[in-house]
Design an enzyme around this catalytic site. Structure first.
Site: not given
Ligand SMILES: Cc1cc2nc3c(=O)[nH]c(=O)nc-3n(C[C@H](O)[C@H](O)[C@H](O)COP(=O)(O)OP(=O)(O)OC[C@H]3O[C@@H](n4cnc5c(N)ncnc54)[C@H](O)[C@@H]3O)c2cc1C
Ligand code: SF4
Lengths: 602, 261
Positions: A529-530
């Site tokens: 989850h960048l």
């Protein structure tokens, strides 16, 4: 229908109206929407074609070594990686082995092998800066924190959250629909215009223990909205899903049962039949081409990864959906927008990069109780939002952001369990290790604090001066570490776990939280989850795209993905990525196409 | 001790001669005997991809396996070191009986073993541990460049090869590798140790088709049902233990499994 549509481009192919870079969730949604609008669309994907009929065949698809361990479906680092450092004064070094995050590659992108936790963002997430100032005053925001509003409201996005859930076949339980309480869903969730298309997933034993205990302690447990089908389902595109059987091979695998939402199952079967749609695989885009004044994109240059020949395609509209990291990389290699410079905070491309805080704590149950951790579905579980919800008073706790706590037993397989066992004062090999590891596998369960991470002045993405990818381009450079605000948040929330664990009947509990001064460790899986780096907003001095995800600099370029989020939230990103894609597509269809050009005046 | 010494003492030289001459007959401490020789193993080039003809029958007892990548000295070391990491005990078999050394040997001739899954472009610069692996070496290289120096180190310090040491002495060596006190050539002990520990646990629990987890005994021990992948009626049974034993993938050739994707 044909599963594979490998097509090779030739100079004589007719020019499409639209080029889409990257065949993941965002790209597939945009391709579907724009072909529906009557446009011809060519989608370029650097990896191979993927389909359930091939990658998802049982039992090869559920082989742990080949799947989550050797990571067959993820980005091929040998061709292209990035460099990482914790602070701007360090030399960034290449990410040589996949570990902390696992970007996708191939048709479906990471949407083929994600888990399926499918959330909506709240109004508080979308207006974090304004809400924080209204509530606590400007001085509550740490000096080096780049807090921003998205420039779009929950009310505006609601129809698109709803649409995404219907396309994904999301299983969940609503709390309110059109302002009326309709069920036992998340009491803190924003109001909805409709129910989830499928009822919530069942609780695993571990999740049911957490639900009971959390309620007893006084919290408000709810079923995590899951893009895993709790029942057979046909979505509005006519794509079909079968019921999930909690096989436990979700995260990191292609679902062999057509039960986990993926672009491959939920969108591409409809798209592939459309003669206006063309998919070119093994086409790695190197550059978005611009006209003379660099105000219009004319097309893309890509390399065929098999023949290593370069090709150029032209189009009127270019949509960049290559995933957060690669969106930023392609903007930088194409020279679009001004790269962010932390020294004077000028430039926007690469600014406001962020990640997700996550720590996993563990609860041991009595030895006559089996947690059966191998049972599970990627998106299923039970969470509480008491320390993530908008109304929770952060003032006394002294942090911005928040974190759900959840049991999201997605199916724990033995190699991963064995490698992860031990440490923190416990043996990592030998007799004691073996005994404790087996006990841990059979009688314990994990509880995660999956929380927000804010954006900061010296956390950003730019191009690396030294290392190159297989095509001779400079690789992306990530400058990232954990910051005190987010560590304080994580510790605060994790400390709330002990009461729940006691209520669950824990014989032993190990609480794990981030520690002050702890550097981000690229060797340990966190999440993929960048976010940020090409953020949306209302000013070209602090954002790369406007509220419609249209580039401020190049008006026929739209950049879609979690790269648009200005800072993190407690939830997983894909529900918001999909809603933003549908939102952007809607405005392209209803406004841009009739009147191409900037949709917001800078 | 900070690194292996390469000075030749007479005592060590003597032992080393014994080591060179006798490696093939030294083992036996775990299996009773090992019959393969250097000549046999050298016939296989490390680069030669494994094909269906050379693929072993994973239903054969692991003890009858002849390594294809490792030489005898290396393979003996693996047998002993893996067994210390994952020992036989009342829970069930250890690494050797599970076929872990066979698994690791077979993994060496795959894209993974050749380092093709890693970004291995230079320059190579050391940095903080948090920034991850920074050596130019594939898994093949990590084993090949480390096992013999570990044996040399054992000869220097104990006048015996690793496999001849007591379990306690072997554990000491493994601990000094794990905590980075030892390093060999430019490979820090902890990097080698983590490679060995990871591959050992992979071999204990990967599908038996890969040569380890013999007869699914690793899965039996863990209570893991393998490739069943259907828990429709077992989502929540109030903490009862799952009643069915494991199933594995149907036999398929090693070459097919390891072809990469
Ligand atoms: C193991 C795992 C579990 C996850 N679980 C969840 C979850 O439970 N909930 C959640 O919300 N999110 C989850 N995620 C994150 C989720 O997968 C992503 O948010 C989502 O896939 C992003 O969609 P996207 O379209 O932006 O990018 P992707 O789906 O990654 O698609 C991007 C595509 O672009 C291609 N591409 C990149 N560069 C180029 C180029 N230069 N030329 C051509 N093509 C290119 C890539 O190969 C890829 O196929 C998970 C991710 C992983 C890895
Ligand atoms: S757990 Fe369910 S959704 Fe996930 S891979 Fe298995 S069957 Fe598919």
């Amino acid at each position: 229908m044909a599963e594979n549509s490998h097509t090779s481009s030739t100079a004589t192919s007719p020019k499409p109206d639209v080029l889409i870079i990257g065949a993941g969730w965002a790209g597939s949604i945009m391709a579907k929407e724009l072909t529906e609008a009557g446009l011809s669309v060519t989608m370029l994907e650097r990896g191979k074609d993927h389909s359930t009929a091939i990658e998802g065949t049982y039992p090869k698809s559920i082989d742990e070594l080949r799947g989550a361990v050797r990571k067959r479906l993820f980005q091929k680092l040998a061709h292209s990686s990035l460099t990482i450092r914790n602070k701007p004064d360090q030399v960034a070094l290449p990410y040589r082995q996949l570990a902390a995050f696992l970007p996708g590659e191939g048709v479906g992108g990471a949407g083929l092998h994600w888990s399926g936790c499918h959330f909506r963002a709240t109004e508080d997430d979308l207006r974090l800066r304004s809400n924080t100032i209204e509530r606590y005053g400007k001085t509550f925001i740490p000096e080096d924190m780049h807090l921003q509003d998205y420039g779009v409201t929950y009310q505006e996005l609601e129809p698109f959250f709803d649409k995404a859930e219907k396309i994904f076949g999301t299983s969940g339980q609503a709390y309110t629909v059109n302002g009326r309480i309709v069920g036992q869903g998340n009491v803190f969730a924003p109001d909805r215009s409709d129910h989830f298309p499928l009822p919530a997933m069942e609780d695993t034993y571990s999740a049911s223990l957490f639900r009971k205990a959390a309620a007893k302690v006084g919290y408000n447990p709810y079923s995590i909205p899951a893009a895993n089908a709790s029942q057979p389902y046909t979505n509005p595109y006519g794509c079909q899903m079968g019921p999930c059987n909690f096989c436990g091979y979700c995260s990191g695998y292609a679902c062999y049962l057509y039960s986990k939402a993926s672009p491959n199952v939920n969108i591409l079967p409809a798209l592939r039949q459309n003669p206006r749609f063309k998919l070119i695989t093994q086409a790695n885009v190197l550059e978005i081409l611009l006209d003379g004044d660099r105000k219009k994109a004319t097309g893309v240059r890509y390399v065929n990864t098999q023949t290593l020949t370069e090709h150029t395609l032209t189009a009127d509209l270019v949509i960049l959906t290559a995933f957060q990291l690669h969106n930023v990389h392609l903007l930088l290699t194409s020279g679009i927008g001004q790269p962010y410079n932390p020294a004077d905070q000028s430039g926007t491309v690469g600014r406001n990069f962020f990640y997700q805080t996550i720590t996993s704590s563990r609860v041991w149950l009595p030895k006559n109780t089996f947690s059966n951790q191998f049972v599970g579905a990627g998106g299923a579980g039970v969470a509480i939002d008491d320390f993530n919800q908008p109304g929770f008073d952060r003032g006394p706790a002294g942090f911005i952001g928040g974190s759900p706590l959840w049991v999201n037993q997605a199916g724990v397989k033995p190699i991963t369990a064995a490698i992860g066992a031990g440490g923190k004062g416990k043996a990592r090999w030998g007799h004691t290790y073996k005994t404790e590891m087996i006990e841990q596998y059979q009688h314990s369960l994990g509880i995660e604090a999956h929380g927000s991470n804010m954006s900061y002045r010296d956390v950003y993405l730019d191009l690396d001066p030294t290392w190159r990818n297989a095509y001779g381009q400079p690789m992306l450079r990530m400058t990232f570490t954990w910051k005190d605000n987010d560590i304080r948040m994580n510790q605060y929330v994790v400390n709330k776990l002990q009461d729940i664990a006691n209520e669950m009947g824990a014989t032993r509990t190990q609480l794990n939280s981030l520690q002050y001064g702890q550097a981000f460790d690229s060797r340990i899986y966190q999440t993929t989850h960048l976010g940020g780096g090409a953020v949306m907003g209302d000013s070209p001095t602090t954002s790369v795209v406007n509220r419609y995800l249209q580039s401020w600099d190049v008006s026929n370029l739209f950049v879609i993905g979690s790269s648009a989020f200005p800072q993190g939230m407690g939830y997983n990103p894909t529900g918001l990525v999909a809603a933003l894609a549908y939102w952007s597509a809607h405005h392209i269809r209803t406004s841009y196409l009739a009147n191409p050009g900037p949709m917001v005046q800078a | 001790m900070t690194s292996s010494q390469h000075t030749h003492t007479p005592k060590a030289a003597l032992s080393r001669r014994r080591f060179m001459e006798g490696a093939a007959t030294l083992g036996g401490t775990l299996w009773g005997n090992t019959s393969h020789t250097h000549a046999e193993t050298e016939a296989h080039s490390p680069q030669q991809p494994l094909n269906a003809q050379t693929a072993p029958n994973i239903h054969d007892l692991p003890s009858s396996y002849k390594p294809q990548f490792f030489n005898d000295e290396e393979y003996l070391f693996l047998e002993h070191a893996c067994e210390r990491i994952f020992p036989q005990d009342s829970h069930g078999p250890g690494a050797c009986a599970l076929g872990v050394p066979r698994f690791i040997d077979l993994q060496m001739n795959t894209p993974y073993g050749r380092g093709e899954l890693w970004y291995l472009k230079g320059p190579f610069i050391n940095g903080p541990a948090e920034l991850g692996y920074q050596l130019p070496y594939s898994p093949q290289d990590l084993y090949r460049r480390t096992i013999t120096p570990i044996n040399t180190h054992c000869l220097m310090t104990h006048d015996a090869l690793f496999v001849e040491l007591s379990s306690a002495q072997q554990d000491d060596i493994l601990s000094s590798l794990e905590n980075g006190q030892l390093h060999f050539n430019d490979i820090p002990g902890n990097i080698f140790f983590e490679q060995l520990r990871t591959n050992t646990l992979e071999g204990a629990f990967a599908d038996p088709a890969y040569g380890g987890n013999y007869d699914m005994n690793g899965w039996q021990m863990m209570g893991f049902p393998g490739a069943r992948a259907d828990f429709m009626d077992w989502i929540n049974q109030n903490g009862a233990s799952y009643p069915l034993g494991p199933v594995s993938m149907p036999p398929s050739s090693q070459a097919e499994l390891n072809e990469g994707d």
